[in-house]
Write a protein that holds these residues in place. Structure first.
Motif, PDB file in Angstrom:
ATOM      1  N   ASN A  12       0.836  -1.208   0.000  1.00  0.00           N
ATOM      2  CA  ASN A  12       0.000   0.000   0.000  1.00  0.00           C
ATOM      3  C   ASN A  12       0.871   1.259   0.000  1.00  0.00           C
ATOM      4  O   ASN A  12       0.533   2.263   0.643  1.00  0.00           O
ATOM      5  N   ARG A  13       1.962   1.215  -0.747  1.00  0.00           N
ATOM      6  CA  ARG A  13       2.962   2.274  -0.713  1.00  0.00           C
ATOM      7  C   ARG A  13       2.390   3.641  -1.097  1.00  0.00           C
ATOM      8  O   ARG A  13       2.685   4.654  -0.449  1.00  0.00           O
ATOM      9  N   ALA A  18       0.251   9.040   0.525  1.00  0.00           N
ATOM     10  CA  ALA A  18      -0.897   9.954   0.468  1.00  0.00           C
ATOM     11  C   ALA A  18      -1.368  10.331   1.870  1.00  0.00           C
ATOM     12  O   ALA A  18      -1.689  11.496   2.140  1.00  0.00           O
ATOM     13  N   VAL A  19      -1.412   9.346   2.764  1.00  0.00           N
ATOM     14  CA  VAL A  19      -1.845   9.611   4.147  1.00  0.00           C
ATOM     15  C   VAL A  19      -0.885  10.585   4.828  1.00  0.00           C
ATOM     16  O   VAL A  19      -1.309  11.518   5.520  1.00  0.00           O
ATOM     17  N   TRP A  20       0.417  10.390   4.633  1.00  0.00           N
ATOM     18  CA  TRP A  20       1.402  11.294   5.224  1.00  0.00           C
ATOM     19  C   TRP A  20       1.237  12.716   4.695  1.00  0.00           C
ATOM     20  O   TRP A  20       1.279  13.678   5.472  1.00  0.00           O
ATOM     21  N   VAL A  21       1.035  12.848   3.411  1.00  0.00           N
ATOM     22  CA  VAL A  21       0.882  14.175   2.822  1.00  0.00           C
ATOM     23  C   VAL A  21      -0.375  14.868   3.342  1.00  0.00           C
ATOM     24  O   VAL A  21      -0.352  16.049   3.713  1.00  0.00           O
ATOM     25  N   PRO A 332      10.133   3.585   3.837  1.00  0.00           N
ATOM     26  CA  PRO A 332      10.016   2.309   3.118  1.00  0.00           C
ATOM     27  C   PRO A 332       9.073   2.391   1.913  1.00  0.00           C
ATOM     28  O   PRO A 332       9.317   1.746   0.892  1.00  0.00           O
ATOM     29  N   ALA A 333       7.990   3.184   2.048  1.00  0.00           N
ATOM     30  CA  ALA A 333       7.061   3.335   0.926  1.00  0.00           C
ATOM     31  C   ALA A 333       7.752   4.017  -0.257  1.00  0.00           C
ATOM     32  O   ALA A 333       7.561   3.620  -1.416  1.00  0.00           O
ATOM     33  N   ILE A 334       8.566   5.028   0.026  1.00  0.00           N
ATOM     34  CA  ILE A 334       9.291   5.710  -1.047  1.00  0.00           C
ATOM     35  C   ILE A 334      10.306   4.778  -1.696  1.00  0.00           C
ATOM     36  O   ILE A 334      10.429   4.722  -2.928  1.00  0.00           O
TER      37      ILE A 334
END
Length: 474
Positions: A12-13, A18-21, A332-334
């Motif tokens: 779900n990267r 998106a959630v962080w932004v 990790p997502a990046i």
């Protein structure tokens, strides 16, 4: 647990990013500015048990007019000579014109023949200002307005001026902190880019983490301001420099841990996003434990008596925990999105590590552990040799850059008049019955201080310390 977390993040990267932004935008938009909860007022950081704080509360209640501040405008001849009668008349005219200029927050501007120094080379002009120093932009604006106006008024004359006082000192301090923050931020930012770039020989590895750390930087700043406003406490200006170093410093460290493990797994021939999950499971334990230790160390500041240290604790803990959350999720997502290209254009991630220097160093330590330990201890003792000479100083003026106008003028006033001319020490004497001039004079004689007597209704001041009651013979 970390392996499961890594698998979830890699799947779900895009959602994680998106959630962080969204969180960063929302919290930043609805949080107060950090400057609104910062303060350079030292009394606001002291515990209420101290006599000075208790006395200040009594003074604020009994003499509400004392909440005004007094700034000092020091006027001298440009040639350094003694003031003539014409100069003194010009200084009186300067005070009158400054009063008539109605500079914002200025209440009165006064001077007299008694305000001339003993050597006759300088004269003080007292500027009564509405309100106290805030440590914010208002102090900077006020000092700038007064200085600009006085320089206009003395232009073309043989006189020069210098402004000092609590507001001027705080204004210059605020400007100094802003400059220092910009320098530290720029230097730290460059280090964050340069170090990963050199280590991995990749511009992508250098800039990708910076984007994530920048998001965390903005979010942490807003969270600190929000917490300070919610729990009604002030923080010192120095926090802005500290959290910049902390965020970028530990952020870079933790990201390097993760990238090293990621590259290590790639070198075994494995590919795919599960490699990111593996890297997180291996490096995550070290990152988690290191962050919690640092957060606990900062949290220990919260038990100190000095408010500046105590109020630093929440902000620094927020920085560490926010960065921890980012390194365990956002980074990790990046990496999962970029993949091995994060090391582009270097091919080192495809070949076994060489590490000859560190291999030899490890071999040396393994063969001669005792000798290496003793040599390290001797080096540390030598580096710590100057510690007994360390002397801490909390003098607000001495901590400022000495090239500021307020600091220079403060030093001149202290030499020509006294330090008390700028920041006089106030002693409040209270009694259950009306005080007389003789009683107040007795306090001054026993403490060798100059006393100004002001009659106050006894119902305005109820209590004070036993010390002063004893001096009055009660």
């Amino acid at each position: 647990m970390l392996n499961k977390l890594g698998s979830f993040i890699t799947r779900n990267r895009w959602w994680v990013i998106a959630v962080w932004v969204v969180i960063a935008i929302v919290i930043t938009a609805f949080s107060p500015k950090l400057s609104s909860v910062t303060s350079s007022d030292q009394t606001s950081f002291l515990p209420s048990k101290y006599e000075s704080v208790q006395a200040q509360k009594i003074g604020d209640k009994a003499f509400p007019q004392s909440k005004n501040d007094v700034e000092i405008l020091l006027v001298k001849r440009t040639d350094g000579g003694k003031l003539t009668s014409a100069d003194q008349q010009a200084i009186q005219t300067l005070a009158d014109k400054l009063q008539a200029a109605k500079v914002q927050k200025v209440v009165t501007v006064r001077t007299s023949d008694q305000a001339v120094s003993k050597d006759g080379t300088a004269q003080m002009v007292q500027i009564t200002v509405k309100g106290q120093a805030t440590g914010g932009k208002a102090d900077v604006d006020f000092a700038k307005a007064v200085r600009n106006k006085t320089k206009q008024l003395v232009a073309g004359t043989s006189l020069s001026t210098g402004l000092t006082g609590n507001i001027a000192l705080n204004g210059d301090s605020n400007s100094s902190f802003d400059k220092a923050t910009k320098i530290v931020t720029m230097a730290t930012f460059l280090l964050v880019i340069i170090l990963p770039g050199i280590i991995f020989r990749s511009p992508v590895a250098a800039f990708a983490p910076v984007l994530a750390v920048s998001i965390v930087f903005s979010l942490a700043q807003s969270l600190i301001a929000l917490v300070a406003q919610t729990f009604n406490f002030k923080i010192d200006n120095s926090l802005s420099i500290l959290y910049t170093v902390v965020l970028f410093g530990i952020g870079t460290d933790y990201i390097l841990f993760l990238l090293f493990r990621y590259r290590e797994k790639l070198r075994t021939g494995d590919r795919g996003r599960e490699v990111v999950a593996f890297a997180l499971s291996r490096a995550g334990e070290a990152i988690l434990s290191a962050a919690l230790v640092v957060a606990a160390a900062f949290a220990a500041l919260g038990v100190s008596d000095f408010g500046i240290f105590k109020n630093l604790a929440p902000g620094l803990v927020i920085c560490v925990l926010t960065m921890l959350a980012a390194v365990l999720t956002l980074i990790p997502a990046i990496i999962a999105i970029i993949g091995p290209k994060i090391f582009w254009p270097s091919k080192a991630w495809q070949t076994p590590p060489k590490g000859r220097f560190f291999k030899r160093l490890g071999g040396l330590v393994g063969k001669h552990p005792a000798e290496v330990a003793i040599a390290s201890l001797v080096l540390l003792v030598a580096l710590a040799a100057g510690y007994p000479q360390l002397k801490t100083n909390y003098d607000f003026v001495s901590q400022q850059p000495q090239d500021t106008e307020s600091a220079k003028t403060y030093t001149q006033v202290s030499k020509l008049f006294s330090a008390g001319a700028i920041s006089p020490t106030e002693v409040f004497v209270s009694s259950s019955t009306p005080l007389t001039q003789a009683q107040v004079d007795a306090v001054g004689q026993k403490n060798v201080i100059d006393v100004s007597y002001v009659q106050v209704p006894d119902d305005q001041v109820k209590t004070f310390t036993d010390r002063w009651d004893g001096l009055l013979g009660r």
